[in-house]
Each structure stands twice: as structure tokens, then as C-alpha cells.
Scaffold this motif. Structure first.
Motif, PDB file in Angstrom:
ATOM      1  N   ILE A  27      41.334   6.491  44.565  1.00  0.00           N
ATOM      2  CA  ILE A  27      42.120   5.249  44.632  1.00  0.00           C
ATOM      3  C   ILE A  27      42.720   4.939  43.258  1.00  0.00           C
ATOM      4  O   ILE A  27      43.851   4.444  43.158  1.00  0.00           O
TER       5      ILE A  27
ATOM      6  N   VAL B 294      46.693   4.536  42.830  1.00  0.00           N
ATOM      7  CA  VAL B 294      47.346   3.304  42.362  1.00  0.00           C
ATOM      8  C   VAL B 294      48.107   3.556  41.053  1.00  0.00           C
ATOM      9  O   VAL B 294      49.214   3.040  40.867  1.00  0.00           O
TER      10      VAL B 294
ATOM     11  N   VAL C 102      56.882   3.112  41.024  1.00  0.00           N
ATOM     12  CA  VAL C 102      57.581   1.872  41.388  1.00  0.00           C
ATOM     13  C   VAL C 102      57.898   1.047  40.125  1.00  0.00           C
ATOM     14  O   VAL C 102      58.982   0.478  40.002  1.00  0.00           O
TER      15      VAL C 102
ATOM     16  N   LEU D 290      50.005  11.013  44.928  1.00  0.00           N
ATOM     17  CA  LEU D 290      49.938  10.054  46.044  1.00  0.00           C
ATOM     18  C   LEU D 290      49.583  10.771  47.334  1.00  0.00           C
ATOM     19  O   LEU D 290      48.752  10.292  48.123  1.00  0.00           O
TER      20      LEU D 290
ATOM     21  N   GLY E 100      46.058  10.223  48.840  1.00  0.00           N
ATOM     22  CA  GLY E 100      46.229   9.433  50.072  1.00  0.00           C
ATOM     23  C   GLY E 100      45.621  10.146  51.263  1.00  0.00           C
ATOM     24  O   GLY E 100      44.811   9.569  52.003  1.00  0.00           O
ATOM     25  N   TYR E 101      45.980  11.434  51.444  1.00  0.00           N
ATOM     26  CA  TYR E 101      45.445  12.142  52.618  1.00  0.00           C
ATOM     27  C   TYR E 101      43.966  12.487  52.442  1.00  0.00           C
ATOM     28  O   TYR E 101      43.224  12.556  53.420  1.00  0.00           O
TER      29      TYR E 101
ATOM     30  N   VAL F 129      42.307   9.389  53.634  1.00  0.00           N
ATOM     31  CA  VAL F 129      42.413   9.259  55.098  1.00  0.00           C
ATOM     32  C   VAL F 129      41.394  10.167  55.779  1.00  0.00           C
ATOM     33  O   VAL F 129      40.647   9.729  56.664  1.00  0.00           O
TER      34      VAL F 129
ATOM     35  N   ILE G  45      47.555   1.552  56.680  1.00  0.00           N
ATOM     36  CA  ILE G  45      47.624   2.912  56.139  1.00  0.00           C
ATOM     37  C   ILE G  45      48.742   3.706  56.841  1.00  0.00           C
ATOM     38  O   ILE G  45      49.480   4.447  56.205  1.00  0.00           O
TER      39      ILE G  45
ATOM     40  N   MET H   3      51.944   2.419  55.313  1.00  0.00           N
ATOM     41  CA  MET H   3      52.099   2.950  53.948  1.00  0.00           C
ATOM     42  C   MET H   3      52.540   4.403  53.992  1.00  0.00           C
ATOM     43  O   MET H   3      53.440   4.816  53.257  1.00  0.00           O
ATOM     44  N   GLN H   4      51.893   5.154  54.883  1.00  0.00           N
ATOM     45  CA  GLN H   4      52.227   6.567  54.984  1.00  0.00           C
ATOM     46  C   GLN H   4      53.674   6.756  55.454  1.00  0.00           C
ATOM     47  O   GLN H   4      54.424   7.541  54.870  1.00  0.00           O
TER      48      GLN H   4
ATOM     49  N   GLY I 163      56.010   5.479  52.776  1.00  0.00           N
ATOM     50  CA  GLY I 163      55.844   6.370  51.618  1.00  0.00           C
ATOM     51  C   GLY I 163      56.586   7.683  51.830  1.00  0.00           C
ATOM     52  O   GLY I 163      57.253   8.184  50.917  1.00  0.00           O
TER      53      GLY I 163
ATOM     54  N   MET J  52      60.220   7.140  51.354  1.00  0.00           N
ATOM     55  CA  MET J  52      60.527   7.065  49.913  1.00  0.00           C
ATOM     56  C   MET J  52      60.613   8.455  49.295  1.00  0.00           C
ATOM     57  O   MET J  52      61.477   8.732  48.459  1.00  0.00           O
TER      58      MET J  52
ATOM     59  N   VAL K 105      55.675  -1.257  50.142  1.00  0.00           N
ATOM     60  CA  VAL K 105      54.510  -0.375  50.345  1.00  0.00           C
ATOM     61  C   VAL K 105      53.322  -0.870  49.529  1.00  0.00           C
ATOM     62  O   VAL K 105      52.174  -0.839  49.991  1.00  0.00           O
ATOM     63  N   ILE K 106      53.574  -1.350  48.334  1.00  0.00           N
ATOM     64  CA  ILE K 106      52.466  -1.843  47.497  1.00  0.00           C
ATOM     65  C   ILE K 106      51.833  -3.088  48.137  1.00  0.00           C
ATOM     66  O   ILE K 106      50.607  -3.203  48.220  1.00  0.00           O
TER      67      ILE K 106
HETATM   68  C1  HEM Z   1      52.431   8.938  51.841  1.00  0.00           C
HETATM   69  C2  HEM Z   1      51.159   8.991  52.102  1.00  0.00           C
HETATM   70  C3  HEM Z   1      50.139   7.940  51.701  1.00  0.00           C
HETATM   71  C4  HEM Z   1      48.868   7.899  52.226  1.00  0.00           C
HETATM   72  C5  HEM Z   1      48.290   8.858  53.249  1.00  0.00           C
HETATM   73  C6  HEM Z   1      48.194   6.772  51.616  1.00  0.00           C
HETATM   74  C7  HEM Z   1      46.877   6.414  51.866  1.00  0.00           C
HETATM   75  C8  HEM Z   1      46.209   5.339  51.313  1.00  0.00           C
HETATM   76  C9  HEM Z   1      44.850   4.931  51.617  1.00  0.00           C
HETATM   77  C10 HEM Z   1      43.939   5.649  52.612  1.00  0.00           C
HETATM   78  C11 HEM Z   1      44.561   3.814  50.895  1.00  0.00           C
HETATM   79  C12 HEM Z   1      43.265   3.007  50.910  1.00  0.00           C
HETATM   80  C13 HEM Z   1      43.504   1.802  51.798  1.00  0.00           C
HETATM   81  C14 HEM Z   1      42.311   0.870  51.891  1.00  0.00           C
HETATM   82  O1  HEM Z   1      41.408   0.957  51.054  1.00  0.00           O
HETATM   83  O2  HEM Z   1      42.312   0.040  52.828  1.00  0.00           O
HETATM   84  C15 HEM Z   1      45.738   3.508  50.095  1.00  0.00           C
HETATM   85  C16 HEM Z   1      45.854   2.412  49.235  1.00  0.00           C
HETATM   86  C17 HEM Z   1      46.992   2.093  48.515  1.00  0.00           C
HETATM   87  N1  HEM Z   1      48.165   2.823  48.476  1.00  0.00           N
HETATM   88 FE1  HEM Z   1      48.619   4.471  49.593  1.00  0.00          FE
HETATM   89  N2  HEM Z   1      49.041   6.154  50.746  1.00  0.00           N
HETATM   90  C18 HEM Z   1      50.255   6.823  50.748  1.00  0.00           C
HETATM   91  C19 HEM Z   1      51.377   6.506  49.996  1.00  0.00           C
HETATM   92  C20 HEM Z   1      51.498   5.434  49.108  1.00  0.00           C
HETATM   93  C21 HEM Z   1      52.672   5.098  48.340  1.00  0.00           C
HETATM   94  C22 HEM Z   1      53.996   5.867  48.374  1.00  0.00           C
HETATM   95  C23 HEM Z   1      52.375   3.993  47.594  1.00  0.00           C
HETATM   96  C24 HEM Z   1      53.231   3.214  46.637  1.00  0.00           C
HETATM   97  C25 HEM Z   1      54.338   3.628  46.112  1.00  0.00           C
HETATM   98  C26 HEM Z   1      51.009   3.630  47.881  1.00  0.00           C
HETATM   99  C27 HEM Z   1      50.337   2.563  47.311  1.00  0.00           C
HETATM  100  C28 HEM Z   1      49.047   2.165  47.626  1.00  0.00           C
HETATM  101  C29 HEM Z   1      48.395   0.965  47.102  1.00  0.00           C
HETATM  102  C30 HEM Z   1      49.014  -0.054  46.135  1.00  0.00           C
HETATM  103  C31 HEM Z   1      47.111   0.924  47.670  1.00  0.00           C
HETATM  104  C32 HEM Z   1      46.088  -0.197  47.512  1.00  0.00           C
HETATM  105  C33 HEM Z   1      44.994   0.134  46.598  1.00  0.00           C
HETATM  106  C34 HEM Z   1      43.950  -0.987  46.632  1.00  0.00           C
HETATM  107  O3  HEM Z   1      44.303  -2.140  46.503  1.00  0.00           O
HETATM  108  O4  HEM Z   1      42.784  -0.667  46.841  1.00  0.00           O
HETATM  109  N3  HEM Z   1      50.498   4.530  48.808  1.00  0.00           N
HETATM  110  N4  HEM Z   1      46.726   4.443  50.369  1.00  0.00           N
END
Ligand code: HEM
Length: 151
Positions: A5, A9, A16, A61, A65-66, A69, A83, A86-87, A90, A93, A141-142
Motif C-alpha cells: 500500500i 500510494v 497525479v 501501481l 494493486g493486483y 487484490v 477497488i 479504481m482498477q 486506473g 488513465m 481515483v484517489i
Molecule cells: C489499475 C489497477 C489498480 C488496482 C488493482 C488497485 C488496487 C488497490 C487496492 C486493492 C487498494 C486497497 C484498497 C483498500 O484497502 O480498501 C488500493 C488503494 C488505493 N489505490 Fe489503487 N489500484 C489500482 C490503481 C490505482 C491508481 C491508478 C491510483 C491513483 C492514481 C490508485 C490509488 C489508490 C489510493 C489513493 C488508494 C488508497 C490507499 C489507502 O488509503 O489506504 N490506485 N488500490
């Protein structure tokens, strides 16, 4: 999870935040200070450096991210709507960035090499519009990524 994470972030902040700075702060200042004939070269040099970090941010990311997941949330079925959103956003983007990189940015580099400021200015305009769209998507997305789990 904490490492994933954190990297996730940090990558979002770099990508961004960089777009926000370029669009909201640097672009108006360049128009005020730099002669039109020089702007293409300035943006070409600036974006060449920034885009290297964007490539790294995108890789991180996707990987983190994956990884989250599939290792923490138990796959797509276990992931909440935020999620999925976001995916989806994302990935849009990322496709937009690939388009910017391989179409107008590549042409901008050619225009600068051929010393064609008019063509360079046109390409900078195209990049600005697309980066503007990606900036809005990135901010959304953020908000969704960080706030979605509390809704
Ligand atoms: C494209 C595939 C992406 C996947 C599979 C993915 C997956 C995830 C997952 C599983 C989480 C944790 C969510 C949770 O704890 O409830 C997360 C959090 C987050 N993601 Fe992504 N994400 C992706 C792309 C992005 C992109 C492009 C951005 C921003 C430009 C982004 C920004 C964030 C932010 C800001 C958090 C919150 C972190 C927090 O507050 O704990 N993600 N993402």
C-alpha cells in the motif's frame, strides 16, 4: 500489505501530483515567461524526465494493486466496488498515458529535433488536453481509492 500500500500510494502521489504541478502551476508560468518558440523544447525536456517516473509509477501501481487484490482481498470477487472502480479508471488513465507517450509526445520530440516550433506547439496543446483529462481521472481515483472503503 503495508509495503504494497505504501508503494501504491507513493506511485499515485508521484503521478497525479506531477500532473497537478505541470497543469496548474508550470503551464501558466511557461505561457507568461517563455517565448512561444521555446515552449516545445522546454516541455519536451520536462516531460521526458517526468514520464520516466510515470512509467515506474504505472508498473508499481499495477504490481502492488493486483498483488493486494489477489493476496489480501481474495481475488476480484472479494474486492469492493471501490477497488473495481479504481482498477477501471486506473486502466483508462494508463491507456491515455500510453497514447500521449507514443503519439503526441513522440511527435513533439520529432518537432523539437527538426526545429519546428509550430508543430511542437500543436503537440504540446494535444498533450495538455489529454493530461488535463488524466489529472481529473487521477483525482477521482484517489478519492475513490482512499475513501471508498468507508462508504
Ligand atoms: C489499475 C489497477 C489498480 C488496482 C488493482 C488497485 C488496487 C488497490 C487496492 C486493492 C487498494 C486497497 C484498497 C483498500 O484497502 O480498501 C488500493 C488503494 C488505493 N489505490 Fe489503487 N489500484 C489500482 C490503481 C490505482 C491508481 C491508478 C491510483 C491513483 C492514481 C490508485 C490509488 C489508490 C489510493 C489513493 C488508494 C488508497 C490507499 C489507502 O488509503 O489506504 N490506485 N488500490
Amino acid at each position: 500489505m503495508s509495503l504494497a500500500i505504501a508503494l501504491h500510494v507513493l506511485s499515485a502521489v508521484v503521478w497525479v501530483g506531477g500532473m497537478f504541478f505541470a497543469y496548474m502551476a508550470m503551464r501558466p508560468a511557461v505561457i507568461e515567461v517563455v517565448e512561444a518558440s521555446q515552449r516545445g523544447t522546454l516541455w519536451c525536456r520536462t516531460l521526458s524526465r517526468f514520464f520516466r517516473w510515470v512509467w515506474l509509477a504505472i508498473i508499481l501501481l499495477l504490481v502492488t494493486g493486483y498483488w493486494m487484490v489477489f493476496s489480501v482481498f481474495g481475488g476480484m470477487a472479494g474486492a469492493g466496488w471501490h477497488i473495481h472502480a479504481m482498477q477501471g479508471l486506473g486502466l483508462i488513465m494508463m491507456l491515455l498515458f500510453f497514447h500521449v507517450y507514443f503519439a503526441p509526445f513522440r511527435r513533439l520530440k520529432q518537432a523539437v529535433a527538426e526545429k519546428d516550433p509550430q508543430e511542437g506547439g500543436r503537440r504540446v496543446g494535444q498533450i495538455r488536453r489529454l493530461v488535463g483529462i488524466n489529472l481529473i481521472l487521477g483525482l477521482v481515483v484517489i478519492v475513490v481509492g482512499a475513501g471508498g472503503r468507508y462508504l
